[in-house]
Enzyme design. Structure first.
Site, PDB file in Angstrom:
ATOM      1  N   ARG A   1      47.462  50.725  38.034  1.00 51.61           N
ATOM      2  CA  ARG A   1      47.859  49.784  36.968  1.00 51.61           C
ATOM      3  C   ARG A   1      47.380  50.262  35.592  1.00 51.61           C
ATOM      4  O   ARG A   1      46.827  51.350  35.458  1.00 51.61           O
ATOM      5  CB  ARG A   1      47.234  48.418  37.282  1.00 51.61           C
ATOM      6  CG  ARG A   1      47.621  47.840  38.645  1.00 51.61           C
ATOM      7  CD  ARG A   1      48.952  47.161  38.579  1.00 51.61           C
ATOM      8  NE  ARG A   1      49.303  46.510  39.830  1.00 51.61           N
ATOM      9  CZ  ARG A   1      49.203  45.194  40.049  1.00 51.61           C
ATOM     10  NH1 ARG A   1      48.685  44.393  39.146  1.00 51.61           N
ATOM     11  NH2 ARG A   1      49.622  44.675  41.192  1.00 51.61           N
TER      12      ARG A   1
ATOM     13  N   LYS B   1      43.233  49.984  40.466  1.00 52.77           N
ATOM     14  CA  LYS B   1      42.837  49.774  39.072  1.00 52.77           C
ATOM     15  C   LYS B   1      41.715  50.731  38.659  1.00 52.77           C
ATOM     16  O   LYS B   1      40.766  50.929  39.417  1.00 52.77           O
ATOM     17  CB  LYS B   1      42.374  48.340  38.883  1.00 52.77           C
ATOM     18  CG  LYS B   1      43.477  47.325  39.198  1.00 52.77           C
ATOM     19  CD  LYS B   1      43.031  45.900  38.983  1.00 52.77           C
ATOM     20  CE  LYS B   1      44.202  44.957  39.175  1.00 52.77           C
ATOM     21  NZ  LYS B   1      43.810  43.555  38.975  1.00 52.77           N
TER      22      LYS B   1
ATOM     23  N   CYS C   1      41.835  32.690  33.158  1.00 45.59           N
ATOM     24  CA  CYS C   1      43.099  33.320  33.553  1.00 45.59           C
ATOM     25  C   CYS C   1      44.254  32.411  33.131  1.00 45.59           C
ATOM     26  O   CYS C   1      44.054  31.259  32.753  1.00 45.59           O
ATOM     27  CB  CYS C   1      43.129  33.564  35.051  1.00 45.59           C
ATOM     28  SG  CYS C   1      43.387  32.038  35.985  1.00 45.59           S
TER      29      CYS C   1
ATOM     30  N   CYS D   1      51.653  30.665  36.633  1.00 46.91           N
ATOM     31  CA  CYS D   1      51.197  31.404  37.817  1.00 46.91           C
ATOM     32  C   CYS D   1      51.513  30.637  39.098  1.00 46.91           C
ATOM     33  O   CYS D   1      51.061  29.503  39.279  1.00 46.91           O
ATOM     34  CB  CYS D   1      49.693  31.671  37.740  1.00 46.91           C
ATOM     35  SG  CYS D   1      49.156  32.587  39.195  1.00 46.91           S
TER      36      CYS D   1
ATOM     37  N   CYS E   1      42.540  29.955  40.806  1.00 47.23           N
ATOM     38  CA  CYS E   1      42.536  30.223  42.250  1.00 47.23           C
ATOM     39  C   CYS E   1      41.559  31.359  42.516  1.00 47.23           C
ATOM     40  O   CYS E   1      41.051  31.980  41.574  1.00 47.23           O
ATOM     41  CB  CYS E   1      43.957  30.569  42.736  1.00 47.23           C
ATOM     42  SG  CYS E   1      44.372  32.314  42.608  1.00 47.23           S
TER      43      CYS E   1
ATOM     44  N   CYS F   1      41.538  36.775  38.649  1.00 47.98           N
ATOM     45  CA  CYS F   1      42.120  37.481  37.501  1.00 47.98           C
ATOM     46  C   CYS F   1      41.247  37.422  36.252  1.00 47.98           C
ATOM     47  O   CYS F   1      41.317  38.312  35.417  1.00 47.98           O
ATOM     48  CB  CYS F   1      43.507  36.937  37.191  1.00 47.98           C
ATOM     49  SG  CYS F   1      44.631  37.108  38.576  1.00 47.98           S
TER      50      CYS F   1
HETATM   51 FE1  SRM Z   1      45.837  38.994  38.444  1.00 47.09          FE
HETATM   52  C1  SRM Z   1      48.051  38.136  40.856  1.00 47.09           C
HETATM   53  C2  SRM Z   1      47.595  37.327  36.157  1.00 47.09           C
HETATM   54  C3  SRM Z   1      44.009  40.497  36.047  1.00 47.09           C
HETATM   55  C4  SRM Z   1      43.494  39.877  40.807  1.00 47.09           C
HETATM   56  N1  SRM Z   1      47.576  37.971  38.496  1.00 47.09           N
HETATM   57  C5  SRM Z   1      48.370  37.759  39.587  1.00 47.09           C
HETATM   58  C6  SRM Z   1      49.688  37.100  39.188  1.00 47.09           C
HETATM   59  C7  SRM Z   1      50.681  38.175  38.893  1.00 47.09           C
HETATM   60  C8  SRM Z   1      50.242  36.062  40.172  1.00 47.09           C
HETATM   61  C9  SRM Z   1      51.252  36.551  41.184  1.00 47.09           C
HETATM   62  O1  SRM Z   1      50.934  37.446  41.984  1.00 47.09           O
HETATM   63  O2  SRM Z   1      52.358  36.019  41.184  1.00 47.09           O
HETATM   64  C10 SRM Z   1      49.222  36.393  37.871  1.00 47.09           C
HETATM   65  C11 SRM Z   1      50.290  36.101  36.834  1.00 47.09           C
HETATM   66  C12 SRM Z   1      49.951  34.846  36.069  1.00 47.09           C
HETATM   67  C13 SRM Z   1      50.752  34.659  34.844  1.00 47.09           C
HETATM   68  O3  SRM Z   1      51.557  33.705  34.802  1.00 47.09           O
HETATM   69  O4  SRM Z   1      50.589  35.418  33.887  1.00 47.09           O
HETATM   70  C14 SRM Z   1      48.081  37.281  37.450  1.00 47.09           C
HETATM   71  N2  SRM Z   1      45.902  39.009  36.467  1.00 47.09           N
HETATM   72  C15 SRM Z   1      46.638  38.174  35.691  1.00 47.09           C
HETATM   73  C16 SRM Z   1      46.230  38.269  34.230  1.00 47.09           C
HETATM   74  C17 SRM Z   1      47.398  38.087  33.261  1.00 47.09           C
HETATM   75  C18 SRM Z   1      45.111  37.235  33.962  1.00 47.09           C
HETATM   76  C19 SRM Z   1      44.787  36.978  32.520  1.00 47.09           C
HETATM   77  O5  SRM Z   1      44.745  35.780  32.180  1.00 47.09           O
HETATM   78  O6  SRM Z   1      44.520  37.902  31.762  1.00 47.09           O
HETATM   79  C20 SRM Z   1      45.582  39.666  34.237  1.00 47.09           C
HETATM   80  C21 SRM Z   1      46.582  40.759  33.975  1.00 47.09           C
HETATM   81  C22 SRM Z   1      45.932  42.089  33.987  1.00 47.09           C
HETATM   82  C23 SRM Z   1      46.838  43.216  33.588  1.00 47.09           C
HETATM   83  O7  SRM Z   1      47.147  43.302  32.409  1.00 47.09           O
HETATM   84  O8  SRM Z   1      47.169  44.042  34.443  1.00 47.09           O
HETATM   85  C24 SRM Z   1      45.115  39.760  35.683  1.00 47.09           C
HETATM   86  N3  SRM Z   1      44.109  40.086  38.439  1.00 47.09           N
HETATM   87  C25 SRM Z   1      43.464  40.510  37.319  1.00 47.09           C
HETATM   88  C26 SRM Z   1      42.125  40.928  37.646  1.00 47.09           C
HETATM   89  C27 SRM Z   1      41.067  41.405  36.657  1.00 47.09           C
HETATM   90  C28 SRM Z   1      41.178  42.872  36.381  1.00 47.09           C
HETATM   91  O9  SRM Z   1      42.076  43.566  36.850  1.00 47.09           O
HETATM   92  O10 SRM Z   1      40.324  43.348  35.649  1.00 47.09           O
HETATM   93  C29 SRM Z   1      41.970  40.727  39.009  1.00 47.09           C
HETATM   94  C30 SRM Z   1      40.656  40.933  39.815  1.00 47.09           C
HETATM   95  C31 SRM Z   1      40.327  42.348  40.052  1.00 47.09           C
HETATM   96  C32 SRM Z   1      41.023  42.852  41.277  1.00 47.09           C
HETATM   97  O11 SRM Z   1      42.169  43.263  41.178  1.00 47.09           O
HETATM   98  O12 SRM Z   1      40.417  42.787  42.351  1.00 47.09           O
HETATM   99  C33 SRM Z   1      43.228  40.209  39.498  1.00 47.09           C
HETATM  100  N4  SRM Z   1      45.807  39.061  40.484  1.00 47.09           N
HETATM  101  C34 SRM Z   1      44.722  39.388  41.255  1.00 47.09           C
HETATM  102  C35 SRM Z   1      45.047  39.149  42.633  1.00 47.09           C
HETATM  103  C36 SRM Z   1      44.113  39.386  43.837  1.00 47.09           C
HETATM  104  C37 SRM Z   1      44.226  40.771  44.360  1.00 47.09           C
HETATM  105  C38 SRM Z   1      43.478  40.967  45.641  1.00 47.09           C
HETATM  106  O13 SRM Z   1      42.945  42.055  45.832  1.00 47.09           O
HETATM  107  O14 SRM Z   1      43.437  40.071  46.470  1.00 47.09           O
HETATM  108  C39 SRM Z   1      46.370  38.625  42.656  1.00 47.09           C
HETATM  109  C40 SRM Z   1      47.176  38.196  43.898  1.00 47.09           C
HETATM  110  C41 SRM Z   1      47.738  39.348  44.657  1.00 47.09           C
HETATM  111  O15 SRM Z   1      47.747  40.482  44.210  1.00 47.09           O
HETATM  112  O16 SRM Z   1      48.186  39.076  45.774  1.00 47.09           O
HETATM  113  C42 SRM Z   1      46.807  38.581  41.281  1.00 47.09           C
HETATM  114 FE1  SF4 Z   2      46.982  32.966  38.937  1.00 45.83          FE
HETATM  115 FE2  SF4 Z   2      44.847  32.857  40.452  1.00 45.83          FE
HETATM  116 FE3  SF4 Z   2      45.248  34.968  38.900  1.00 45.83          FE
HETATM  117 FE4  SF4 Z   2      44.581  32.693  37.817  1.00 45.83          FE
HETATM  118  S1  SF4 Z   2      43.319  33.856  39.257  1.00 45.83           S
HETATM  119  S2  SF4 Z   2      46.260  34.022  37.115  1.00 45.83           S
HETATM  120  S3  SF4 Z   2      45.569  31.216  39.129  1.00 45.83           S
HETATM  121  S4  SF4 Z   2      46.509  34.399  40.609  1.00 45.83           S
END
Ligand code: SRM
Ligand code: SF4
Length: 566
Positions: free
Chosen positions: A147, A213, A431, A437, A476, A480
């Site tokens: 990513r 990542k 987040c 989301c 949740c 994120c």
């Molecule tokens: Fe995230 C899924 C938003 C950083 C772990 N994340 C999602 C989704 C796409 C929901 C979905 O799968 O349908 C969310 C979209 C919400 C929306 O409406 O915008 C979402 N993630 C975000 C963002 C926008 C949060 C924010 O408020 O800034 C971040 C976008 C980052 C980017 O620019 O790429 C974001 N997500 C993260 C991080 C933090 C990081 O990367 O530093 C994590 C935790 C670190 C990690 O990856 O372990 C993170 N997002 C997840 C997960 C759990 C992954 C897992 O290993 O289980 C999901 C769900 C999934 O992938 O199944 C997820």
């Molecule tokens: Fe959506 Fe959960 Fe990520 Fe928040 S932490 S943006 S509720 S998937």
């Protein structure tokens, strides 16, 4: 189809990737279908590799269902901006795209990039093509690939910033998928499909088992939360130069309630390498994950589980085998913070850099506070550029003395000049959560600011208003907003109810632990009031809140992610 693969044993997404003809799927047909605002189910998976997710407006879901209408489908589009560097010209173009095709806001994410929300299907192609006109793209910002690469954000904090931004770009470029599907579908490049077979030399035809990542930090700043990355590089500075990088593998935060075997994990430092070898090391680690990651169960597929299942020694040995020369012994390092260092700072480049707080990372006009208009005007007039931070904030970078005065004036005019905010708010992340989301159980971005206002009253009463404490909320347990590394973590369980976690470190080096389960606002405030009263009265000098709650046994320290429980 490859007869050697037992598809029945693999997760469905594995077959979709394989059948997608290098990420083409039936996206062209899905986009052209005027009957629905949605993609086909299989294309919703493939679309992620192109940088967009299908969503609905959850505020409207119930009403639309009652009216027997299909949900209000729209798309989130995420950009690829290694290290978050954006020129003023790009900012202006993106600002305009947000108004023309999205919901009029720009969302700064926790990975130093932008998201557009609310783009409807018929505008997808125009928006993605528009982004490409700015010389940015959306390739591989989602999906089972590497990513957006993060790196140290603040040029004022280290003269070595140019080295890490260059490295972030090199890593991002090296690990991009090679397929031309993106260029064909969104940029009308001549079709390759049907022509000579494509190949993905690094990823293969099923890509990775799960997302991947990478981050790079320059201590003492840990502004990319390096222990949350699948792969992190910690710069080791000697004699004013980056002598090499410690390699950290197997961080990741996502987990699922009531699903044992899923947990947040802090990465393990597995070795050290010279700067010129970072790209090779990243590629080989990614390959070990590609070949050993779990492709049956997506909840067990991140590299953190691969490492725990194989054991760190075996994992590292496999990496060493692929490398042209061995990783060396890790070097000493020390972190002082994960958050951003706000305010104007003069860099060794003799330029000014303003780190600017953007609550929840949402750039919008809100009543008299016209932040979006302010940033537009800054982009029109600045002699510097913009850098997005991994804490959803931004930096007006490389500004002249004169430019500094201009920016101060613009921010004041739009009622968004940096104000006296509490140490808690400064270190807050929420987040996105509701309404876009699909995985959110509870509010985060729309709720945390008002909760902090209430907590601030308590802090003020205890003389702690300026105390810097890291608080992070997510809707949740996917993590994120990286809540598991916060001193105070709040994770949504159901509307209005959160689990409260305590004991992460201010430096982002330690997971927190569950303190109270499924509590509402009144209980959150009651619990925090009691904790802050004790903290104000019995902290040891300059002790951080996260360290205090562990010393006083409010929660036990979690040494390894696999012992974490919700
Ligand atoms: Fe995230 C899924 C938003 C950083 C772990 N994340 C999602 C989704 C796409 C929901 C979905 O799968 O349908 C969310 C979209 C919400 C929306 O409406 O915008 C979402 N993630 C975000 C963002 C926008 C949060 C924010 O408020 O800034 C971040 C976008 C980052 C980017 O620019 O790429 C974001 N997500 C993260 C991080 C933090 C990081 O990367 O530093 C994590 C935790 C670190 C990690 O990856 O372990 C993170 N997002 C997840 C997960 C759990 C992954 C897992 O290993 O289980 C999901 C769900 C999934 O992938 O199944 C997820
Ligand atoms: Fe959506 Fe959960 Fe990520 Fe928040 S932490 S943006 S509720 S998937």
């Amino acid at each position: 189809m490859d007869g050697t693969i037992n598809w029945a044993q693999l997760s469905e997404v594995e077959k979709l990737k394989y059948d997608s003809n290098f990420l083409r799927g039936t996206l062209v047909e899905s986009i052209a279908n005027p009957i629905t605002g949605a993609l086909t189910e299989s294309d919703t998976h493939i679309s992620k590799f192109h940088g967009f997710y299908q969503q609905t407006d959850r505020d409207l879901d119930k009403e639309r269902k009652q009216q027997k209408l299909e949900p209000a489908y729209s798309f989130l589009i995420r950009l690829r901006i290694p290290g978050g560097v954006v020129t003023p010209k790009q900012w202006l173009q993106l600002d305009e795209l947000a108004d023309t095709y999205a919901n009029g806001t720009l969302k700064l994410t926790t990975r130093q990039t932008f998201q557009f929300h609310g783009v409807i299907k018929r505008n997808l192609k125009k928006t993605i093509a528009g982004i490409n006109k700015t010389l940015l793209d959306t390739i591989a910002t989602c999906g089972d690939v590497n990513r957006n690469v993060m790196c140290h954000a603040n040029p004022a904090e280290s003269p070595l910033y140019p080295d890490v931004i260059e490295l972030a770009n090199a890593l991002s470029l090296h690990l991009l998928p090679q397929t031309r599907a993106y260029h064909e579908i969104w940029l009308d490049e001549k079709l390759v499909a049907g022509g000579p077979a494509e190949s993905e030399p690094i990823y293969g035809n099923r890509y990775l088992p799960r997302k991947f990542k990478i981050g790079i930090v320059i201590p003492p700043a840990n502004d990319c939360d390096i222990f949350s990355q699948d792969l992190g590089f910690i710069a080791i500075v000697e004699n004013g130069k980056i002598a090499g990088y410690n390699v950290v593998a197997g961080g990741g935060l996502g987990s699922t309630f009531a699903t044992p075997g899923t947990y947040p994990r802090t990465g393990t430092v597995i070795g050290y390498c010279l700067p010129g070898r970072v790209v090779e090391v990243a590629e080989k680690i990614l390959i070990v994950q590609r070949d050993n990651g779990n492709r049956q169960n997506r909840k067990q597929a991140r590299m953190k589980y691969t490492i725990d299942n194989m054991g760190v020694e075996k994992f590292t040995a496999e990496v060493q085998q692929l490398l042209s020369s061995q990783l060396e012994k890790p070097m000493e390092f020390h972190f002082s913070r994960t958050g951003d260092n706000f305010g104007w700072k003069k860099g060794t480049d003799n330029k000014w850099h303003l780190t600017f707080f953007v609550e929840g990372g949402r750039v919008k006009n809100d009543g008299e506070k016209t932040l979006k208009a302010a940033l537009r005007e800054v982009a029109e007039k600045t002699d510097g550029h913009f850098i997005l931070t991994g804490n959803q904030n931004m930096i007006f970078a490389a500004v002249s003395e004169k430019g500094k005065t201009v920016i101060d004036g613009i921010l004041k005019k739009h009622n968004v000049a940096p104000a006296q905010i509490s140490g808690l708010r400064k270190n807050s992340i929420a987040c996105v959560a509701l309404p876009t989301c699909p995985l959110a159980f509870a509010e985060a971005e729309r709720y945390l600011p008002s909760l902090i206002s209430k907590i601030e009253k308590i802090l003020e009463a205890k003389g702690l208003f300026k105390e810097e404490i890291v608080i992070r909320m997510t809707g949740c347990p996917n993590g994120c907003g990286r809540p598991y590394l916060a001193e105070i973590g709040l994770i949504g369980k159901s509307p209005g109810y959160y689990n409260l976690y305590l004991g992460g470190s201010f430096e982002g080096t330690r997971l927190n632990n569950l303190y109270r389960e499924t509590i509402d606002e009144a209980e959150i405030l009651r619990e925090l009031e009691a904790l802050f009263a004790d903290f104000a009265g019995s902290r040891i000098e300059s002790e951080r809140f996260g360290d205090f709650v562990i010393r006083k046994n409010y929660v036990k320290e979690i040494k390894e992610g696999k012992y974490f429980r919700h």
